[in-house]
Design a protein around this motif. Structure first.
Motif, PDB file in Angstrom:
ATOM      1  N   ALA A 115       0.968  -1.166   0.088  1.00 60.38           N
ATOM      2  CA  ALA A 115       0.009  -0.039   0.060  1.00 60.38           C
ATOM      3  C   ALA A 115       0.893   1.201  -0.015  1.00 60.38           C
ATOM      4  O   ALA A 115       0.280   2.170  -0.370  1.00 60.38           O
ATOM      5  CB  ALA A 115      -0.968  -0.003   1.365  1.00 60.38           C
TER       6      ALA A 115
ATOM      7  N   SER B  18      -9.114  -2.976   2.961  1.00 55.36           N
ATOM      8  CA  SER B  18      -8.634  -1.732   2.457  1.00 55.36           C
ATOM      9  C   SER B  18      -9.345  -0.273   2.688  1.00 55.36           C
ATOM     10  O   SER B  18     -10.606  -0.398   2.513  1.00 55.36           O
ATOM     11  CB  SER B  18      -8.051  -1.830   1.140  1.00 55.36           C
ATOM     12  OG  SER B  18      -7.333  -2.987   0.947  1.00 55.36           O
TER      13      SER B  18
ATOM     14  N   SER C 143     -10.723   0.944  -2.465  1.00 55.52           N
ATOM     15  CA  SER C 143      -9.756  -0.036  -2.820  1.00 55.52           C
ATOM     16  C   SER C 143      -9.072  -0.040  -4.144  1.00 55.52           C
ATOM     17  O   SER C 143      -7.867  -0.818  -4.507  1.00 55.52           O
ATOM     18  CB  SER C 143     -10.410  -1.472  -2.596  1.00 55.52           C
ATOM     19  OG  SER C 143     -11.187  -1.677  -3.486  1.00 55.52           O
TER      20      SER C 143
END
Length: 415
Positions: free
Chosen positions: A262, A299, A364
């Motif tokens: 991420a 997420s 996401s």
């Protein structure tokens, strides 16, 4: 380097020409000033003006418009004014046209010396030398990685305070298996640049692999220092994922690697970490399709919202608050929206796919988002003049952590 100094000389020539230009005009300016002073009639003009004003003053006294006392005061004032006007006419003797000519070449030499010294201190001469070394080795028919390392080591001795020397040597040593030299180069770089998270993370990773993928006390200390400064540092998170995987803790490995993905920018490294996540999921018996859905659902961003105390008097408790996540480029519809009221502030919310406005635009889908929080007294989704707002750019999207949140303060007024 020869071309560089030629370029510097070319740039200095106009400056030196401008410095020398007063010498060429000195004689002309001297003659003009001498002629002006020799034919200056300002004193005679001041006396003539005094006489006209005095005559006018005497005529006024004779007509009885002023008395003798007023006449004496006004005449004294005129005489004082005449003295002040004529006093400035006293001048020092005019110097010759050649006076002070020696100062100009001194200044010219000083400009050249100062320019060269300043460039040597603040310029990029050392970096240009490194580039020249790289090109020289590349163009050499016998050029090799060993030759390049040898030339860079020579530059390290000549310019030990140049961080680009050590940032170039560190990966070279690492790629050729010279781990001790790589550590030394990286530590020299840290000593110059400071203990910043990316460098500390690389040092921790290097020592981790030198210790055969074990978290020694030295490695753990570097990990703790790095995460204290940057809890999202991807290099350290990727390393911790490897350690967890080696010890059979696949769930923790997946969590570490997801957090690293991420926040990582290198697509090749991100792809490698995703492959590791896939292998760890297989070890846990999780189907890839189900794992992808779970990863997407987990997420998001945890956001802590507060209202600036200075603006609290401008809103009511039942005014609407919109907490929105948008893509950085602004090309997609809002990715996630939470609606609440001022009376609920301060509060913490989670922006994930469950609060998306459309299946085609979900949080996401992006790695970073822009958080915008707006107080709308009218309750309208479109911003109105007088609405209060706050925002935060570049917030990483990833696994939602319970112990961290992005802070957004409502502290501005929409015009």
């Amino acid at each position: 380097m020869t071309l560089l100094w030629i370029a510097i000389a070319v740039l200095l020539l106009p400056a030196l020409w401008l410095l020398a230009s007063p010498l060429r005009n000195a004689r002309k300016l001297h003659d003009q000033q001498y002629h002006f002073e020799a034919n200056d009639t300002s004193a005679e003009q001041n006396v003539a003006i005094f006489q006209r004003r005095l005559a006018s003053l005497e005529a006024a006294r004779e007509r009885g418009e002023i008395d003798a006392g007023r006449f004496d005061e006004d005449r004294l004032e005129l005489e004082r004014s005449l003295l002040e006007d004529t006093a400035v006419t006293a001048r020092r003797p005019l110097k010759s046209a050649g006076a002070g000519r020696f100062v100009v070449p001194v200044v010219m030499v000083a400009v050249v010396v100062i320019s060269v010294l300043w460039y040597q201190q603040e310029g990029a001469e050392g970096d240009l030398t490194l580039l020249a070394v790289q090109q020289e080795v590349r163009n050499d028919p016998n050029g090799s990685l060993a030759m390049y390392i040898e030339r860079m080591e020579e530059q390290a001795e000549r310019q030990p305070d140049n961080p680009n020397v050590w940032s170039s040597l560190f990966p070279l040593y690492r790629e050729t298996g010279q781990m001790d030299q790589a550590v030394d180069a990286l530590e020299r770089l840290i000593a110059i640049e400071g203990r910043i998270p990316p460098l500390l993370a690389q040092l921790a990773q290097l020592r981790f692999f030198m210790a055969e993928r074990e978290l020694t006390d030295e490695v753990q200390a570097l990990v703790d220092e790095t995460l204290e400064k940057d809890p999202r540092q991807p290099t350290v998170l990727g390393m911790l994922g490897i350690h967890a995987f080696d010890n059979g803790d696949y769930e923790q490995a997946i969590d570490r690697w997801r957090r690293a993905v991420a926040n990582i920018e290198n697509p090749d490294t991100a792809a490698s970490l995703r492959d590791g996540i896939r292998v760890a999921q297989e070890r846990l018996g999780i189907e890839p399709e189900k794992a992808a859905v779970e990863a997407a659902e987990s997420s998001g961003i945890r956001v802590r919202v507060a209202l600036d105390e200075d603006l609290a008097g401008r809103v009511d408790g039942d005014d609407t608050v919109f907490i929105t996540a948008r893509d950085i480029e602004g090309e997609l519809p809002p990715l996630a929206v939470v609606r609440t009221q001022v009376s609920e502030l301060p509060m913490t919310v989670v922006l994930d796919n469950s609060v998306a406005m459309s299946p085609q635009a979900q949080i996401s889908q992006v790695q970073e988002a822009r958080i915008v929080v707006r107080v709308s007294p009218s309750g309208q989704a479109t911003p109105q003049p007088g609405d209060l707002f706050g925002d935060l750019d570049g917030v990483s999207v990833g696994p939602i952590e319970q112990d961290s949140a992005a802070d957004v303060v409502i502290n501005r007024v929409f015009e």
